[in-house]
Design a protein around this motif. Sequence first.
Motif, PDB file in Angstrom:
ATOM      1  N   ASN A  78       0.822  -1.196   0.000  1.00 13.30           N
ATOM      2  CA  ASN A  78       0.000   0.000   0.000  1.00 13.30           C
ATOM      3  C   ASN A  78       0.853   1.241   0.000  1.00 13.30           C
ATOM      4  O   ASN A  78       0.735   2.132  -0.847  1.00 13.30           O
ATOM      5  N   MET A  79       1.771   1.288   0.967  1.00 14.67           N
ATOM      6  CA  MET A  79       2.643   2.436   1.123  1.00 14.67           C
ATOM      7  C   MET A  79       3.545   2.607  -0.086  1.00 14.67           C
ATOM      8  O   MET A  79       3.693   3.697  -0.620  1.00 14.67           O
ATOM      9  N   ALA A  80       4.082   1.487  -0.546  1.00 14.17           N
ATOM     10  CA  ALA A  80       5.047   1.564  -1.639  1.00 14.17           C
ATOM     11  C   ALA A  80       4.374   2.039  -2.922  1.00 14.17           C
ATOM     12  O   ALA A  80       4.931   2.862  -3.654  1.00 14.17           O
ATOM     13  N   LEU A  81       3.176   1.538  -3.202  1.00 12.84           N
ATOM     14  CA  LEU A  81       2.518   1.905  -4.453  1.00 12.84           C
ATOM     15  C   LEU A  81       2.017   3.338  -4.410  1.00 12.84           C
ATOM     16  O   LEU A  81       1.903   3.997  -5.444  1.00 12.84           O
ATOM     17  N   SER A  82       1.711   3.846  -3.206  1.00  9.34           N
ATOM     18  CA  SER A  82       1.147   5.187  -3.116  1.00  9.34           C
ATOM     19  C   SER A  82       2.149   6.251  -3.554  1.00  9.34           C
ATOM     20  O   SER A  82       1.754   7.330  -3.961  1.00  9.34           O
ATOM     21  N   ILE A  83       3.422   5.964  -3.497  1.00  9.84           N
ATOM     22  CA  ILE A  83       4.385   6.973  -3.938  1.00  9.84           C
ATOM     23  C   ILE A  83       5.045   6.613  -5.265  1.00  9.84           C
ATOM     24  O   ILE A  83       5.822   7.385  -5.803  1.00  9.84           O
ATOM     25  N   ALA A  84       4.733   5.405  -5.798  1.00  9.17           N
ATOM     26  CA  ALA A  84       5.470   4.931  -6.971  1.00  9.17           C
ATOM     27  C   ALA A  84       4.829   5.368  -8.270  1.00  9.17           C
ATOM     28  O   ALA A  84       3.647   5.714  -8.317  1.00  9.17           O
ATOM     29  N   ASP A  85       5.634   5.359  -9.339  1.00  4.38           N
ATOM     30  CA  ASP A  85       5.090   5.539 -10.680  1.00  4.38           C
ATOM     31  C   ASP A  85       4.561   4.216 -11.198  1.00  4.38           C
ATOM     32  O   ASP A  85       3.480   4.137 -11.751  1.00  4.38           O
ATOM     33  N   ARG A  86       5.386   3.186 -11.064  1.00  7.80           N
ATOM     34  CA  ARG A  86       5.002   1.872 -11.555  1.00  7.80           C
ATOM     35  C   ARG A  86       5.329   0.821 -10.504  1.00  7.80           C
ATOM     36  O   ARG A  86       6.050   1.105  -9.545  1.00  7.80           O
ATOM     37  N   GLY A  87       4.787  -0.361 -10.701  1.00 11.03           N
ATOM     38  CA  GLY A  87       5.073  -1.429  -9.755  1.00 11.03           C
ATOM     39  C   GLY A  87       5.210  -2.775 -10.431  1.00 11.03           C
ATOM     40  O   GLY A  87       4.711  -2.988 -11.540  1.00 11.03           O
ATOM     41  N   TYR A  88       5.968  -3.670  -9.780  1.00  5.91           N
ATOM     42  CA  TYR A  88       6.079  -5.067 -10.215  1.00  5.91           C
ATOM     43  C   TYR A  88       5.721  -5.938  -9.020  1.00  5.91           C
ATOM     44  O   TYR A  88       6.005  -5.583  -7.875  1.00  5.91           O
ATOM     45  N   ALA A  98       1.326   2.248 -10.985  1.00 11.11           N
ATOM     46  CA  ALA A  98       1.032   2.035  -9.578  1.00 11.11           C
ATOM     47  C   ALA A  98      -0.446   2.171  -9.263  1.00 11.11           C
ATOM     48  O   ALA A  98      -1.010   1.350  -8.528  1.00 11.11           O
ATOM     49  N   ASN A  99      -1.091   3.157  -9.844  1.00 10.20           N
ATOM     50  CA  ASN A  99      -2.500   3.361  -9.480  1.00 10.20           C
ATOM     51  C   ASN A  99      -3.378   2.223  -9.971  1.00 10.20           C
ATOM     52  O   ASN A  99      -4.368   1.873  -9.343  1.00 10.20           O
ATOM     53  N   GLU A 100      -2.985   1.592 -11.115  1.00  7.10           N
ATOM     54  CA  GLU A 100      -3.760   0.435 -11.580  1.00  7.10           C
ATOM     55  C   GLU A 100      -3.553  -0.762 -10.656  1.00  7.10           C
ATOM     56  O   GLU A 100      -4.493  -1.475 -10.318  1.00  7.10           O
ATOM     57  N   LEU A 101      -2.302  -0.948 -10.252  1.00  4.04           N
ATOM     58  CA  LEU A 101      -2.014  -2.079  -9.358  1.00  4.04           C
ATOM     59  C   LEU A 101      -2.781  -1.945  -8.057  1.00  4.04           C
ATOM     60  O   LEU A 101      -3.239  -2.931  -7.484  1.00  4.04           O
ATOM     61  N   LEU A 102      -2.884  -0.707  -7.594  1.00  2.00           N
ATOM     62  CA  LEU A 102      -3.579  -0.483  -6.325  1.00  2.00           C
ATOM     63  C   LEU A 102      -5.024  -0.983  -6.401  1.00  2.00           C
ATOM     64  O   LEU A 102      -5.602  -1.371  -5.391  1.00  2.00           O
ATOM     65  N   GLN A 103      -5.596  -0.969  -7.616  1.00  2.00           N
ATOM     66  CA  GLN A 103      -6.975  -1.408  -7.782  1.00  2.00           C
ATOM     67  C   GLN A 103      -7.090  -2.905  -8.065  1.00  2.00           C
ATOM     68  O   GLN A 103      -8.186  -3.441  -8.113  1.00  2.00           O
ATOM     69  N   HIS A 104      -5.973  -3.559  -8.310  1.00  2.00           N
ATOM     70  CA  HIS A 104      -6.022  -4.930  -8.811  1.00  2.00           C
ATOM     71  C   HIS A 104      -6.578  -5.893  -7.763  1.00  2.00           C
ATOM     72  O   HIS A 104      -6.161  -5.890  -6.610  1.00  2.00           O
ATOM     73  N   GLU A 105      -7.498  -6.705  -8.233  1.00  2.00           N
ATOM     74  CA  GLU A 105      -8.245  -7.587  -7.326  1.00  2.00           C
ATOM     75  C   GLU A 105      -7.354  -8.540  -6.520  1.00  2.00           C
ATOM     76  O   GLU A 105      -7.363  -8.545  -5.298  1.00  2.00           O
ATOM     77  N   ASP A 106      -6.514  -9.331  -7.241  1.00  2.00           N
ATOM     78  CA  ASP A 106      -5.671 -10.340  -6.575  1.00  2.00           C
ATOM     79  C   ASP A 106      -4.746  -9.690  -5.559  1.00  2.00           C
ATOM     80  O   ASP A 106      -4.543 -10.180  -4.456  1.00  2.00           O
TER      81      ASP A 106
END
Lengths: 242, 483, 308
Positions: free
Chosen positions: A203-213, A226-234
């Motif tokens: 949560n914390m990491a994605l809130s400041i990131a541009d992208r995530g893996y 990052a904002n799409e990942l934050l919404q991702h169901e799994d």
Amino acid sequence: MSANGAPDLLRLKGIDTYYGEIHILENLNLNVREGELVSLLGGNASGKSTTLKTILGLVQPRNGSVEFRGEEVTGRNTSYRIRQGMAIVPENRRLFGPMTVLENLEMGAYLIRDTKGRKEDFDRVYTLFPLLHERRSQLAGTLSGGEQQMVAMGRALMARPKLLLMDEPSMGLAPILVERSFEIIQQVHQSGVAMLVVEQNANMALSIADRGYVLSTGRLVLQGPANELLQHEDLRKAYLGR
Amino acid sequence: MEQPPDTPRIGVDEWVASVEGKRERYTGPRGAVLKRWERLPPAARVLVFATPAAVFPFLTSGGNLFRYGLFTLVYALLALGLNIVVGFAGLLDLGYVAFFGCGAYMYAILASPQFGNHWQAEAAIPVVVVFTAVVGLLVGLPSRRLLGDYLAILTLFFGQAFVVFVNNANRISFPFVGHADLTGGANGIANIDPFNFFGYRIDSTRKQYYLLLIAVALVLILLMFVNESRTGRAWRALREDPLAAEVMSIPVNRLKLLAFVFGAAVAGLTGAIYGTIATAALPGDYDVGLLITVYAIMILGGFGSIMGIVVGAMIVNNIPKLLHSSANARPLFYGTILLAILVKLRPWRLLAAELGGLVAFGFAIHGIASAAYPRLVDGESIGSGVSARALDHWMLFPKNPVKIADVAYILLVAAIVVYPQLSRVWRAVLLPPLLYLVMFVWENLLLVHIGGATRLILLGAMLVALMNIRPQGLFGTATVEIA
Amino acid sequence: MNWSLFFDLTVSGLTLGSLYALIALGYSLVYGILKLLNFAHGDVYMIGAFLGWYALHALGGPVNPTFTGAVVLFLMFVVAMLGCGVLGVAIERFAYRPLRNAPRIAPLISALGVSIFLQNSALLIFGAAFRDYDTFDLIGVKTYNIGQLFFSVPQLLTVVAAIGLMVALTLFVARSRLGKAMRSTSFDREAASMMGIDVDRVISVTFFIGSALAGAAGVMFALVFGQIYHFMGFIAGLKGFTAAVLGGIGSIPGAMVGGLIVGLAESYATGYLPQGSTFQNLYVFALLILVILIRPSGLFGKAAISKV
């Protein structure tokens, strides 16, 4: 803050890493663009730290390549890569306990030979963390966890990095310090340093990131803005469901 | 939520469950043989070794039985005991041969003219074994609080102290008793009695051989049972990770001590048997050379591998013995080098080029030397026969090789250190001269000292090389450390 | 009490102690950085003594030296220290470096192999006979005294040179860039490499320094006692190690103090304890056991062995 279209600073292509006869990273592809903040998420033993070690050259991949600033550095040692502009804030900070704060910061600038710029580097770090100036002759091992985190950050910044790797910056810190830590990460990022932040605290990491893996048992299973990942169901189920 | 079977799930810690799938496996004939071997029951494994060993005395002369048979078994027994300490419990015991010495001296005191005692074996052996076990307990006690490394140096020092003690214990005055010659000093204790079990004397080489064989078989079987038992598992856990073992509430200290004492007892037993074979206990028999030999056996066999040790004992005891005559030594030495090159060098064309280069290089050097420096070729090689005389026309044999061979030896050691650091091309180019240098040193120096320093030099080099290539030993299994 | 005996024993104890301290420093430095017991260290010391002998004879020998005694002495030390330093680096590169990630026992056994290899190589090349340094021909028989303590020239040289080398080493480790790199590497090797420190180089430097100190000790021993032989490194190594443990392995001041204590203890044992000249080594062994039982971390050691 977005850095779409900027050239790649770091690129991992088809990385396979083994420990002994055990396959840790499987066909890992990952990139960080200049000025970007990227989060790498995953659970215990998912291969996050191994990824960082592979980037730094502490572990050699069996297959695949690591490119940094357009140059293939796969066969190069850690020292070379750091000289080219990588720096790391390691997991659990890994300060040199029996050495003073000042000496710890000096070790961060180990490869920087010009002593004129050295003073400015110290000034920059002391401006970011005024407390370190006060504590400069104290032994690093005697500091509190939050203070140690500052030393670790300062030490990495002394290397004048183009790419700052952070391994679990939230680990072992009180929640209030975690927040403070991420503020500082953002601050450093805004000064133009690209970052790869490895975290369990998605949560914390994605809130400041541009992208995530997202990494799971050595394989990338999800990636995107990052904002799409934050919404991702799994992902929500696995990490954010609190 | 339904997951397709092949995609990894997110956030599930399935690492541990999937480790087996991520492990590489041996395949091909080697894997098949290993699998077959693992499936044999312990008793059958013992039989595989015991049958040829039992027949051996009928196939050979008494001298050979003594040289090859008895010593192999003594070494095997010693290495089996050491294997408990180092292989199972992971303690580096460098005073191990002192326990062997303790056993020999204790038996000598109980059954020799030294004090006029002539105990029966059935009484003497238990006393000797208990005595060495107690000594082991005393030496091991400090180790309870120690890091493994300290134990290593403490026991190394103990081994040295033992030698000093037996060398000088003939001059000690004891309270109440007064002066007593306990160990015979530098002369040792001679004329030790053969074992006498209820009147049955083990006094021929063949009887001693079978006694040793029985002892080895008993210790082997005992070890196999221990290996499968709770204690054995705990020992192995201890070796892999003492901290984790402690956390799992394994009584680490007690087990360490137990392993140490157990090893000492086996060494003591072996010492008593050795005393009857050698019929003397001499202070010079329990030195670092023997220690290295036993370690080499255990390491060749592989830590914790019981059967490997028997093979290791056969190799380490018999090869240096075969090396004693230059007729055997040459083919063995060159065969080993050739084998290493055959395994290492690919493709075939490169191999042929290197060997051809070596032959050409030798003739070139020999030609230049006979034209310009005749002093380098005025001697001849050791031994007789066609091959030795043929060698005279290819290898340099100075009549007085001492100085030049010393220089060549130092050069060779330096070259071997530097060689692996070179680039591939240089390595290929420099291989023939390097091999020629190896052969020069071998022919002019090592072969000359084959009965002395050479054996230990080769053993030392072998230990280093083996640790480099296969740290777990030939037959040991690799332990994977997950970082 | 026979004071002159006491003072003689003190002088020889201080001399021995300086030698042991120099050897102990090598153990401590290497242990600090690699957590490895370098069993071959004593044999490096032996090689140093022989290198000094060869240098002496290459320079004309003790009776007719090519230069004045002081220059010859200096060159002997240079040759022994450089030679041993290079040998130490080679040993690390060849026998220990490939085993960094092997099970803990592997490098120890490799070290044992190196030790036996060096010992027997020396036997092969130098022979089993003793070699003489003939110190008196080289530097005379003058003695100097500090109060009641009468030192021969080699003894004085040993004590002074040992103190000088130790001070230099302490300053180097505390102040210099490479010294700091050594300290950080010994505390946390991986973190040090994350700072860009070339850990392999730092380890090589550590082996060079430790082995060079052992080489110097070898020459000093030969100057004081006159005779050298291929097996001399074994016992000296054991005592150097005892000194390192006594002081707290990994600690530089500890190695110095430990060395002096072991040296003095051995010297007094030789003079005062029953059959001391025969059993002096057993008395040192007893001291080692005592230390390990009472204070396993040594005089200057922390509970965790970490500092160089």
